[in-house]
Design an enzyme around this catalytic site. Structure first.
Site, mmCIF file in Angstrom:
data_model
loop_
_atom_site.group_PDB
_atom_site.id
_atom_site.type_symbol
_atom_site.label_atom_id
_atom_site.label_comp_id
_atom_site.label_asym_id
_atom_site.label_seq_id
_atom_site.Cartn_x
_atom_site.Cartn_y
_atom_site.Cartn_z
ATOM 1 N N SER A 175 0.812 -1.219 0.000
ATOM 2 C CA SER A 175 0.000 0.000 0.000
ATOM 3 C C SER A 175 0.848 1.273 0.000
ATOM 4 O O SER A 175 0.384 2.321 -0.445
ATOM 5 C CB SER A 175 -0.928 0.013 1.212
ATOM 6 O OG SER A 175 -0.196 -0.085 2.421
ATOM 7 N N ASP A 420 -2.593 6.137 12.504
ATOM 8 C CA ASP A 420 -1.855 5.438 11.442
ATOM 9 C C ASP A 420 -0.506 6.138 11.261
ATOM 10 O O ASP A 420 -0.432 7.237 10.708
ATOM 11 C CB ASP A 420 -2.668 5.485 10.138
ATOM 12 C CG ASP A 420 -2.001 4.705 9.011
ATOM 13 O OD1 ASP A 420 -0.812 4.368 9.133
ATOM 14 O OD2 ASP A 420 -2.674 4.451 7.997
ATOM 15 N N HIS A 423 1.150 5.108 6.874
ATOM 16 C CA HIS A 423 0.829 5.741 5.600
ATOM 17 C C HIS A 423 0.989 7.255 5.685
ATOM 18 O O HIS A 423 1.111 7.826 6.774
ATOM 19 C CB HIS A 423 -0.587 5.348 5.168
ATOM 20 C CG HIS A 423 -0.744 3.875 4.991
ATOM 21 N ND1 HIS A 423 -1.263 3.051 5.985
ATOM 22 C CD2 HIS A 423 -0.438 3.064 3.953
ATOM 23 C CE1 HIS A 423 -1.268 1.804 5.551
ATOM 24 N NE2 HIS A 423 -0.776 1.778 4.317
#
Length: 444
Positions: A175, A420, A423
């Site tokens: 990702s 998070d 990311h």
């Protein structure tokens, strides 16, 4: 006045005598005399003809003289010169050999950063749209990477699109690589009319952004380990007990063939502990044969497989292959002198220690990459984004993203528990990764 044409028939007496080798001496004298007579009578015409030819040659020489070049921009001239000399596909120039573009510092720049607005790019996943999900600050968008002793070439979207004409650009990995893929699309799509572009996404591993007018594609292929694994489903892949099959690079590799630019990454999914499960047979075996390797040895296996695949399947005269190093996380604020138990949540400033290296970025993995790249004959350009990204504890999505599920009361009471720190917001840090990719692609 034109000289009379002199034609000799194949059946004429003259030709027959020449062919038979019986040309008499009187005839030769007569022929020579005739030629001299014609030269005297028509010498002026011959002189005029030769004079006209010399004048034409002189004009041609002047028109192509280096001292009178045709008007062209310096960039085009430099590009043409480099193409005559270059051995690297896509290159139009080169970076000074003394310049390491990965060694530098971040400088605040509100004039040129960000290079696009979040709302302008409809292709950003909701997991990365920090402004839309309530992030109150924007300073994370206003930083430019400045190498020591040189400058990064300015990202030129027009040049990038033209270079992609008739080509296929492919990002392969997890990702984080998908974030870089989306960043590249955001940097380019404004120059393409709506009817000239389409995003083709499905539940398969491959997502394709098609540039119709350029007959080009920018693609992302989900393969978090590069090798076949039990986490290969592009949607349902959040598996804690991860297994990778040994010697399985072609399972995914067959889908990468034919790409002109390939950008690989793999790191974070390997970080499950000190050891990793490797499948020696097939996932279809009734009794799977599992081997436990250290994480470093398992990762080394993947690097060797990737490099061998590149060497066998990528033509270095036509294609360019890149490998993006590990993307750092900021899950332990104690690493940069913060309070114990904290992480990237609520961080809005950069780390200013030039020697900083977070505990989540394994140096042993970097050593594995260095060892395997040095031994390999595969031509792969290494994009070392780790150190420069390590300073950016401010750039993560934190809590400002679409959540995978409803938050518990405990999470709501302590936001850092669901922040998070893996990311990155877009626009943001990953645009710089693509600036570095641009520099290495066109100015190696």
């Amino acid at each position: 006045m034109k000289p009379p044409a002199l034609s000799i028939s194949l059946s004429s007496p003259v030709n027959q005598m020449v062919r038979r080798g019986r040309v008499s001496t009187p005839f030769i004298f007569i022929l020579i005399g005739f030629i001299i007579l014609v030269a005297i009578l028509y010498g002026q015409d011959f002189s005029c003809t030769l004079s006209h030819f010399d004048h034409h040659q002189h004009l041609t020489t002047l028109n192509h003289s280096p001292s009178i070049p045709k008007p062209r921009s310096n960039f085009v001239e430099r590009k043409k010169k480099w193409r005559r000399e270059k051995t690297v596909p896509f290159a139009v120039g080169k970076t000074a050999e003394s310049c390491n573009i990965f060694d530098g510092k971040w400088v605040r720049d509100k004039e040129s950063k960000p290079m696009y607005e979040e709302w302008e790019c409809p292709y950003i996943q909701p997991q990365l749209t920090c402004q839309e999900h309530g992030r109150p600050d924007r300073d994370y968008q206003n930083w430019r990477w400045q190498p020591n002793g040189c400058d990064l070439p300015k990202f030129n979207a027009t040049l990038m699109l033209e270079a992609l004409r008739g080509k296929r650009m492919l990002f392969v990995g997890d990702s984080l690589n998908r974030g870089q893929y989306v960043s590249m699309i955001c940097l380019l799509h404004r120059l393409v009319p709506e009817e000239g572009k389409v995003m083709e996404s499905s539940y398969s591993s491959l997502t394709v952004f098609r540039l119709k007018d350029y007959n080009a594609t920018i693609e992302f292929y989900w393969a978090p380990f590069l090798l076949e694994s039990n986490s290969d489903d592009a949607v349902v892949h959040r598996i804690a007990d991860r297994i990778v099959r040994k010697g399985s690079i072609n399972t995914h590799g067959k889908h990468w063939k034919g790409a002109d630019i390939v950008v690989f990454n793999t790191y974070l999914w390997w970080m499950t502990g000190l050891q990793f499960k490797i499948l020696k047979g097939s996932f279809k075996d009734e009794v799977p044969e599992i081997e436990m390797l250290s994480t470093e040895d398992a990762y080394r296996m993947a690097m060797k497989s990737m490099l061998k695949w590149v060497q066998r399947n990528m033509d270095p005269k036509k294609t360019r292959v890149f490998f993006t190093s590990m993307s750092p996380t900021h899950s332990k604020s104690i690493d940069w002198g913060g309070e114990e138990g904290g992480n990237c949540y609520n961080q809005t400033t950069l780390i200013d220690d030039p020697e900083y290296w977070g505990s989540d970025s394994r140096k042993t993995i970097m050593e594995v990459i260095g060892d395997e790249f040095r031994k390999s004959k595969a031509q792969v350009t290494f994009l070392n984004i780790t150190q420069l990204s390590s300073y950016r504890k401010d750039a993560h999505t934190q809590i400002f993203k679409k959540q995978w599920g409803p938050l518990t009361p405990e999470q709501k009471a302590d936001p850092k528990t669901y922040a998070d720190c893996v990311h990155w917001c877009l626009p943001g840090l990953q645009d710089t990764w693509n600036e570095l990719l641009f520099a290495k692609l066109f100015y190696p």
